[in-house]
Design a protein around this motif. Structure first.
Motif, PDB file in Angstrom:
ATOM      1  N   ASP A 231      -2.026   4.422  -1.394  1.00 37.31           N
ATOM      2  CA  ASP A 231      -3.151   4.343  -2.323  1.00 37.31           C
ATOM      3  C   ASP A 231      -4.102   3.240  -1.856  1.00 37.31           C
ATOM      4  OD1 ASP A 231      -4.924   4.265  -4.373  1.00 37.31           O
ATOM      5  OD2 ASP A 231      -3.451   4.109  -5.976  1.00 37.31           O
ATOM      6  N   VAL A 232      -5.040   3.630  -1.023  1.00 44.87           N
ATOM      7  CA  VAL A 232      -5.984   2.665  -0.465  1.00 44.87           C
ATOM      8  C   VAL A 232      -6.837   2.042  -1.573  1.00 44.87           C
ATOM      9  CG1 VAL A 232      -7.955   2.390   1.090  1.00 44.87           C
ATOM     10  CG2 VAL A 232      -6.029   3.835   1.758  1.00 44.87           C
TER      11      VAL A 232
ATOM     12  N   SER B 117      -6.660  -1.949  -2.306  1.00 43.93           N
ATOM     13  CA  SER B 117      -7.826  -2.773  -1.970  1.00 43.93           C
ATOM     14  C   SER B 117      -8.440  -3.402  -3.209  1.00 43.93           C
ATOM     15  CB  SER B 117      -8.867  -1.937  -1.214  1.00 43.93           C
ATOM     16  OG  SER B 117      -9.334  -0.852  -2.001  1.00 43.93           O
TER      17      SER B 117
ATOM     18  N   ILE C 282       0.823  -1.211   0.000  1.00 42.28           N
ATOM     19  CA  ILE C 282       0.000   0.000   0.000  1.00 42.28           C
ATOM     20  C   ILE C 282       0.858   1.261   0.000  1.00 42.28           C
ATOM     21  CG2 ILE C 282      -0.221   0.095   2.522  1.00 42.28           C
ATOM     22  CD1 ILE C 282      -3.147   1.017   2.052  1.00 42.28           C
ATOM     23  N   ASP C 283       2.061   1.178   0.552  1.00 35.79           N
ATOM     24  CA  ASP C 283       2.953   2.334   0.615  1.00 35.79           C
ATOM     25  C   ASP C 283       4.390   1.875   0.381  1.00 35.79           C
ATOM     26  OD1 ASP C 283       3.829   4.919   0.917  1.00 35.79           O
ATOM     27  OD2 ASP C 283       3.688   4.940   3.104  1.00 35.79           O
TER      28      ASP C 283
END
Length: 292
Positions: free
Chosen positions: A60-61, A65, A43-44
């Motif tokens: 960037d969720v 997801s 995610i990061d």
């Protein structure tokens, strides 16, 4: 003649019509292998100066997801359809998935699937790596997949399709049998390496579901029709030599509820054709290597 960049000399030029005939087992004319990309996206992730991991700012969720749908839901839809129609997977594996979601990897093991490396994470790129870093990724891939699956990986698809000038030579040095990183042919071909041997097995960007849906804007039905047309043409060219068709997949795309039915219909069509050899990547390379 205009001067330009030199030919990288990765492989010899051999026109299709002038090659020795390749024959697949039992008189099949097209070897079809399915390549599910089982991936993990951070995610990061740490920044690479050569390329951004996400188009949106980190973390960037949404991007994370969306892709996580593969490992929670859509993998099983995709895998069940493949198994139903007799297609074994040759898995392009983000090796970190062995720790993050071992249930997914074990399900593939139980189905008799083959695994090869797609790097550690699909958010970690080869650009700018020194030789020690690249060797560490290769060695980690070999050890991690061996521990998780019992298999010694024989193939490689670079993480996010990123490379260094030494990647192919290193794969041969570590006794890999094939790379999926060259898109130049519809048959297995020899790759020129500093030592040892390495084959290039046809992968595909053209019938890759990522390109189909996210680049070409296809519907599920259009993508399924594209797979059928690809197979029909390749299977019909047997007068010259046996061909290879790869179906590269991402479960979060092909395994969505509105796409899975036309995909299954395409697999049913291809599986029912007596010209189709449903094979793993390693089996295709082994058969080719025994004939050349």
């Amino acid at each position: 003649m205009r001067e330009g960049a030199p030919d990288p000399d990765l492989y010899d030029y051999k026109p299709f019509q002038d090659r020795p005939r390749i024959e697949w087992p039992d008189g099949k004319t097209c070897a079809v292998w399915v390549a599910p990309n089982l991936e993990y996206y951070e995610i990061d992730p740490p920044a690479n100066p050569h390329r951004k991991a996400w188009a949106r700012p980190h973390p960037d969720v949404v991007g994370f997801s969306y892709r996580d749908h593969s490992n929670r839901v859509s993998y099983w839809r995709m895998a069940d359809v493949m198994s139903k129609h007799g297609f074994p997977g040759s898995v392009s594996l983000s090796v970190a998935l062995c720790q993050h979601h071992p249930e997914v990897v074990q399900d593939g093991v139980q189905r008799g699937w083959e695994f090869f490396s797609h790097g550690i994470y699909n958010t970690r790129y080869s650009y700018g790596m020194d030789e020690a870093q690249e060797r560490a990724i290769i060695e980690d891939s070999i050890a991690t997949v061996k521990e998780a699956t019992g298999q010694r990986i024989r193939g490689w698809l670079a993480p996010a399709l990123t490379h260094t000038p030494r990647t192919l030579d290193l794969l041969a040095e570590y006794d890999f049998a094939y790379t999926c990183d060259l898109y130049h042919d519809d048959q297995v071909q020899e790759v020129k390496v500093a030592q040892g041997q390495l084959a290039s097995i046809p992968y595909s960007l053209e019938v890759n579901d990522h390109y189909g849906f996210n680049v070409y804007g296809m519907s599920g039905r259009e993508y399924a029709d594209c797979l059928i047309r690809q197979f029909e043409r390749l299977a019909s060219e047997n007068e010259a030599s046996g061909t290879v068709m790869c179906i590269p997949l991402h479960a979060y795309l092909i395994g969505q509820p509105h796409r899975i039915r036309p995909f299954e219909e395409a697999l049913r069509h291809i599986a029912a054709d007596p010209r189709c050899w449903k094979a793993r990547a390693g089996e295709i390379v082994n058969s080719w290597r025994a004939q050349v």
